[in-house]
Design a protein around this motif. Structure first.
Motif, short mmCIF file in Angstrom:
data_model
loop_
_atom_site.label_atom_id
_atom_site.label_comp_id
_atom_site.label_asym_id
_atom_site.label_seq_id
_atom_site.Cartn_x
_atom_site.Cartn_y
_atom_site.Cartn_z
N THR A 195 24.61 29.75 25.77
CA THR A 195 24.57 28.31 25.48
C THR A 195 24.06 27.47 26.65
OG1 THR A 195 26.82 27.84 26.27
CG2 THR A 195 26.58 28.61 23.99
N GLY A 196 24.20 27.97 27.87
CA GLY A 196 23.84 27.18 29.04
C GLY A 196 24.84 26.10 29.36
N ASP A 197 26.00 26.08 28.72
CA ASP A 197 27.00 25.04 28.93
C ASP A 197 27.73 25.31 30.24
OD1 ASP A 197 29.19 23.31 28.88
OD2 ASP A 197 29.38 23.41 26.70
N ASP A 198 27.66 24.39 31.19
CA ASP A 198 28.27 24.57 32.49
C ASP A 198 29.78 24.67 32.45
OD1 ASP A 198 25.99 24.80 34.01
OD2 ASP A 198 25.82 22.65 34.39
N LEU A 199 30.41 24.24 31.37
CA LEU A 199 31.85 24.38 31.25
C LEU A 199 32.26 25.84 31.40
CD1 LEU A 199 34.74 23.44 30.47
CD2 LEU A 199 34.06 23.74 28.07
N TYR A 200 31.52 26.73 30.72
CA TYR A 200 31.84 28.15 30.78
C TYR A 200 31.58 28.69 32.19
CZ TYR A 200 31.65 27.39 25.78
OH TYR A 200 31.84 26.89 24.52
N ARG A 201 30.56 28.19 32.83
CA ARG A 201 30.26 28.62 34.20
C ARG A 201 31.37 28.19 35.16
NH1 ARG A 201 25.65 29.79 37.49
NH2 ARG A 201 26.50 30.24 39.54
N ARG A 202 31.89 26.98 35.00
CA ARG A 202 32.97 26.52 35.88
C ARG A 202 34.23 27.37 35.67
NH1 ARG A 202 30.88 21.54 34.11
NH2 ARG A 202 32.65 21.16 32.70
N LYS A 203 34.56 27.66 34.43
CA LYS A 203 35.71 28.52 34.16
C LYS A 203 35.50 29.91 34.73
CE LYS A 203 37.09 26.29 29.77
NZ LYS A 203 38.56 26.23 29.88
N LEU A 204 34.31 30.42 34.56
CA LEU A 204 33.96 31.75 35.06
C LEU A 204 34.09 31.80 36.57
CD1 LEU A 204 32.64 34.54 34.17
CD2 LEU A 204 30.47 33.49 34.82
N ASP A 205 33.52 30.84 37.25
CA ASP A 205 33.55 30.84 38.71
C ASP A 205 34.98 30.70 39.24
OD1 ASP A 205 30.82 31.09 38.70
OD2 ASP A 205 30.39 29.02 39.27
N HIS A 206 35.80 29.90 38.55
CA HIS A 206 37.19 29.75 38.97
C HIS A 206 37.94 31.07 38.84
CE1 HIS A 206 40.97 27.61 39.68
NE2 HIS A 206 41.49 28.26 38.64
N LEU A 207 37.70 31.76 37.76
CA LEU A 207 38.36 33.04 37.54
C LEU A 207 37.92 34.06 38.57
CD1 LEU A 207 40.22 34.83 35.95
CD2 LEU A 207 38.56 34.88 34.09
N VAL A 208 36.63 34.12 38.86
CA VAL A 208 36.14 35.05 39.88
C VAL A 208 36.73 34.71 41.24
CG1 VAL A 208 34.09 35.83 41.14
CG2 VAL A 208 34.02 35.62 38.64
N ALA A 209 36.76 33.42 41.58
CA ALA A 209 37.32 33.01 42.87
C ALA A 209 38.78 33.42 42.99
CB ALA A 209 37.16 31.51 43.06
N GLY A 210 39.55 33.23 41.91
CA GLY A 210 40.95 33.63 41.94
C GLY A 210 41.13 35.12 42.09
#
Length: 891
Positions: free
Chosen positions: A127-142
């Motif tokens: 989809t290219g929706d940055d919402l999913y990217r922000r969630k993804l990056d937060h999970l990876v960072a954690g």
């Protein structure tokens, strides 16, 4: 132009975050075993309107809305809960773990988080929706923070705590601790006829907040927990436990040479208190054993066995019991002044020890007063130093990442069995899901940290398994459930593709070879009956991926042969397989409907997820249409039907099973289960197999409204269709075009298949179960119209011509009806259907609905909870009725 991810990639805007190293299943660039066909990334194919977009959008609403009321990142925080808890990190207030198998004490905790990573990565790519990217990056960072905290703790020397005298060793216990224990030297008590063991312990309270039922009595969790255990195995050992059982919740000494049934015991009559120092001692000699508590005899009795009867005592431990056995727990207590004597001390000598006087152990004496570290120094002068087994023992690789202690993996190595209090399900299965999710976050989400974390996990796996011999590995992978490792060999092969200069990753993938089944499958021996289906299907996808990395031709042969054993010989009408979770006998379809009365469920959804993955990967190397024929059957039937037609932000609303026993219904939900995890992935990647390419052209495998950005040819392919509700599709070609072959899959049921280019009928070969090829120089604006009129057709069970399913085009139709019986004789609806299906089945108004002989048939893909009959008995079977699922076998 709207700048979505697809357009941004086309314009080079996102070049800085584009991942490298892995394409979708197949590595980018040349591989040692190159494929004939390549897929397109999820970001290159956009779904148009239709049933697949509808199912996807429901899952996207779950992905975006899960815990959204608490904040945008609350959902990923729930997925991080168990990782943070395991690493000793604080969780945000009010956040709890996902639940079910991924609860705070779930034996598979962490696996669902890996699937959630994959879902977010796929959602972002599609989809290219940055919402999913922000969630993804937060999970990876954690996950990275949790990994770093685990590594920092492991880098510390094992600490000492305040003791009864001086300092002591703290063991955190089980089931929720890190299962620290102490390994004493092998042979410490070999040949002895007399023995005394004495120790001070301060029993820790059990933290009830993380138990399944915080209000339950925690005391039974100590049943069988050992203060010490010396011996050869669970049949030959002597021990002291803090609590015998519910009937005798008191300390017990036992010795046996014939397992539990042969134990000679003495049991005290009062319990050990929590939170205070207690002196325990056992003396054995002259045919008598005496158990002392705080210097006073608490129990005694005749015990004829001695340590000399045990043979070689290679397993001598403080704080844990023997393996293998059904229940293994670890001591939660501070331990001080542990003495081992080669004589049976008298009562006065034991009392003196309890008073802090008297001699030290002449075989071994551990005061735990040494500097922090993994070595417990022997103060007896015999050099019998012991070693602490703990996360801080200096042997842990810093790449370790899990939502539970590394003890799970130790237990598997020591041949733990599945279930019970052994506390182990499938640790490497969980590892695979985390590793696969991280690789998806890198490949699809461009997250470089995810690649680094995944690489560390691969290094850690290598550090654990490379030191084990083949016999132990074979035993591990043969254990039901506990030895299930998903497709971790596939992920390791993907790491090998990312790091071509690191041969250890492919070597480690080979350590997961299920050698007996692998060899048999290569030789063409079908041993699948009774095998746990989802334990083995992903192994073969892993073998195929290893072949692509140069592991050898046998791995490809294994994958190909396995496929032919599973499909069609164990496939139901909707593409699923298995009774419950188990493969059953070859060609027994009708026979399996009621053969296992205690398991009414069939066709675990995880199995079809993995079979689709294996099918498409085999197609990359063979171009055999049968694989894509299966993908259509499974995707348009079981996968579509596995998502409920209702929105939810609390759970993914997917099935565990899509049963085929007549009169069963589907159940939806599945937060935290394996099929809940694969279900999240299924419905965020529907476009992955619509188009493939090779050097000569384009494969159109599935008829699904979609747009392909074929960047290599600067061409856009747009497909417009209402398939499977109509038997037609239009393809428009825009852009540079050029000469290439357009290969259009002809479904096996399509006895009529015609193609027009720009309104002109093409003269082509279009046999059912093949690809029709249109070869020409394509120009901007060209149109291709495909007509394949939907038709009714039936398919018989392999083992009974009269038991059938009916399809309209690719869609299997199910009778909407309650159960009518409990076996083949009474439980099947019988319908009078002759050779003319069009005469027998009348359209019923709603799309893909029919009536026949008074019964209503509806498409299985409707996501409801109504009971249904996928199989029914045909009173007048046609001589031409299908006998098997095959691209070239049709009515």
């Amino acid at each position: 132009m709207h700048l979505n991810r697809r357009n941004a990639l086309r314009l080079g805007v996102l070049a800085s975050v584009a991942p490298v190293g892995i394409a979708h299943q197949i590595p980018a660039g040349a591989a040692p075993a190159a494929s004939l066909v390549e897929p397109f990334g999820l970001d290159a194919v956009a779904l148009g309107d239709g049933i697949f977009a509808d199912k996807r959008d429901r899952m996207l609403r779950y992905a975006s809305g899960y815990e959204a009321a608490r904040g945008e990142l609350a959902g990923p925080d729930r997925m991080l809960y168990n990782f943070r808890a395991n690493a000793g990190l604080a969780n945000p207030a009010g956040i709890r773990p996902p639940g079910s198998w991924d609860d705070a004490n779930g034996y598979l905790r962490g696996h669902y988080s890996g699937h959630f990573l994959s879902m977010l990565a796929q959602a972002y790519a599609g989809t290219g929706d940055d919402l999913y990217r922000r969630k993804l990056d937060h999970l990876v960072a954690g996950l990275g923070e949790s990994r770093d905290a685990l590594a920092a703790a492991a880098a510390q020397a094992t600490p000492r705590v305040a003791g009864r005298t001086g300092t002591a060793l703290r063991l955190t216990g089980s089931p929720l601790g890190h299962a620290e224990h102490v390994a004493l030297p092998s042979g410490l008590v070999d040949g002895l006829t007399d023995l005394t063991v004495a120790v001070w312990i301060n029993l820790a309270a059990i933290d009830t907040s993380r138990l399944p039922d915080p209000n339950a009595d925690p005391a039974p969790l100590r049943n069988g927990v050992k203060v010490f255990d010396f011996g050869a195995d669970a049949d030959h050992h002597l021990y002291l436990t803090v609590r015998a059982d519910n009937a005798n919740p008191f300390p017990r000494f036992g010795i046996t040479t014939s397992g539990t049934a042969g134990e000679q015991r003495v049991t005290a009559a009062s319990a050990i208190p929590e939170g205070q120092w207690t002196h325990l001692a056992v003396t054995l000699g002259g045919g008598t054993a005496v158990l002392y508590v705080n210097g006073t005899a608490a129990a005694s009795g005749p015990v004829a066995l001695t340590p000399a009867d045990l043979g070689a005592t290679a397993a001598n431990w403080i704080g844990r019991g023997q393996f293998p056995q059904g229940s293994v727990q670890y001591l939660g207590a501070d331990v001080d002044e542990f003495h081992v004597f080669s004589t049976s001390l008298g009562a006065d000598e034991v009392a003196a020890l309890a008073a802090g006087a008297g001699p030290g152990g002449d075989l071994a004496r551990y005061r735990f007063d040494e500097a922090p570290g993994a070595v417990c120094a022997d103060a007896s002068g015999n050099g019998a130093d012991a070693r602490v087994i703990a996360p801080t023992d200096g042997r842990r690789h810093p790449g370790f990442l899990a939502a539970y202690p590394e003890t799970q993996f130790l237990r598997l190595e020591e041949f733990a069995t599945y279930g019970g209090n052994a506390g182990i399900w499938a640790p490497y299965y969980t590892t695979h899901k985390i590793l696969a999710g991280l690789l998806d976050a890198h490949r699809l989400g461009g997250n470089g940290d995810a690649s680094e974390i995944a690489t560390g996990i691969g290094e850690w796996v290598h550090s654990r398994l490379s030191v084990l011999d083949r016999a132990r590995l074979d035993r591990m992978w043969s254990i039901y459930i506990a030895g299930e490792y998903g497709g971790v060999n596939e992920s390791l092969a993907n790491l090998a593709a990312l790091h071509p200069d690191r041969p250890e990753f492919l070597q480690t993938a080979k350590l997961f070879d299920n050698t007996a089944l692998l060899a048999a499958t290569v030789a063409g021996q079908d041993l699948l009956d009774g095998k746990h289906a989802n334990q083995h299907i992903p192994q073969f996808t892993g073998y195929l991926r290893m072949y692509e990395q140069g592991a050898g031709d046998d791995y490809f042969t294994a994958a190909e042969q396995f496929w032919d054993m599973a499909i069609p010989h164990r496939a139901y009408a909707h593409g699923g397989t298995g009774v419950g979770e188990i493969f059953r006998a070859r060609d027994a379809i009708a026979g399996s409907l009621w053969q296992y009365p205690n398991d009414p469920n069939h066709a675990e959804t995880c199995c079809v997820y993995n079979l689709i993955k294996l099918a498409r990967n085999l197609f990359f190397h063979t171009r055999d249409p049968k694989y894509m024929e299966y993908v259509e059957r499974a995707l348009y039937n079981q996968i579509l039907s596995s998502r409920r037609d209702a929105d939810s932000t609390t759970d993914p609303q997917v099935t565990y099973f899509v049963p085929v026993r007549p009169g069963q219904a589907r159940g939806y939900g599945n937060t935290g289960t394996c099929c809940g995890g694969t279900g999240m992935e299924n419905h965020t990647k529907h476009q992955e197999s619509v188009y493939f390419a090779d050097r000569d052209g384009l494969y159109v495998n599935l008829y699904m409204s979609s747009t392909l950005d074929w960047a290599a040819r600067r061409t856009e392919i747009t497909q417009t269709t209402d398939y499977p509700f109509e038997g037609a599709s239009r393809i428009e070609i825009n852009g540079r075009g050029g000469r290439f072959d357009l290969r259009l899959r002809v479904p096996s049921w399509a006895t009529t298949f015609t193609v027009e280019v720009n309104g002109r009928r093409q003269s082509i070969t279009a046999e059912p179960g093949t690809y029709a090829v249109v070869s020409r120089r394509w120009r901007d604006g060209d149109t291709v119209d495909i007509a394949m009129p939907l038709r009714l057709h039936t398919e018989a069970a392999l083992d009974d011509d009269t038991i059938q399913s009916v399809y309209y085009g690719p869609t299997v139709l199910a009778i909407k009806h309650d159960p009518v019986g409990t076996d083949l004789a009474t439980g099947l609806i019988s319908i009078a259907v002759g050779d003319d299906l069009d005469e027998a089945f009348e359209p019923a108004g709603d799309p893909l609905h029919f009536t026949a002989d008074g019964y209503t048939f509806a498409p299985l893909h409707l996501g409801d909870e109504d009971p249904y009959h996928l199989y029914w008995r045909r009173q007048q079977p046609s001589a031409e009725t299908l006998h098997t699922y095959s691209p070239r076998s049709r009515q």
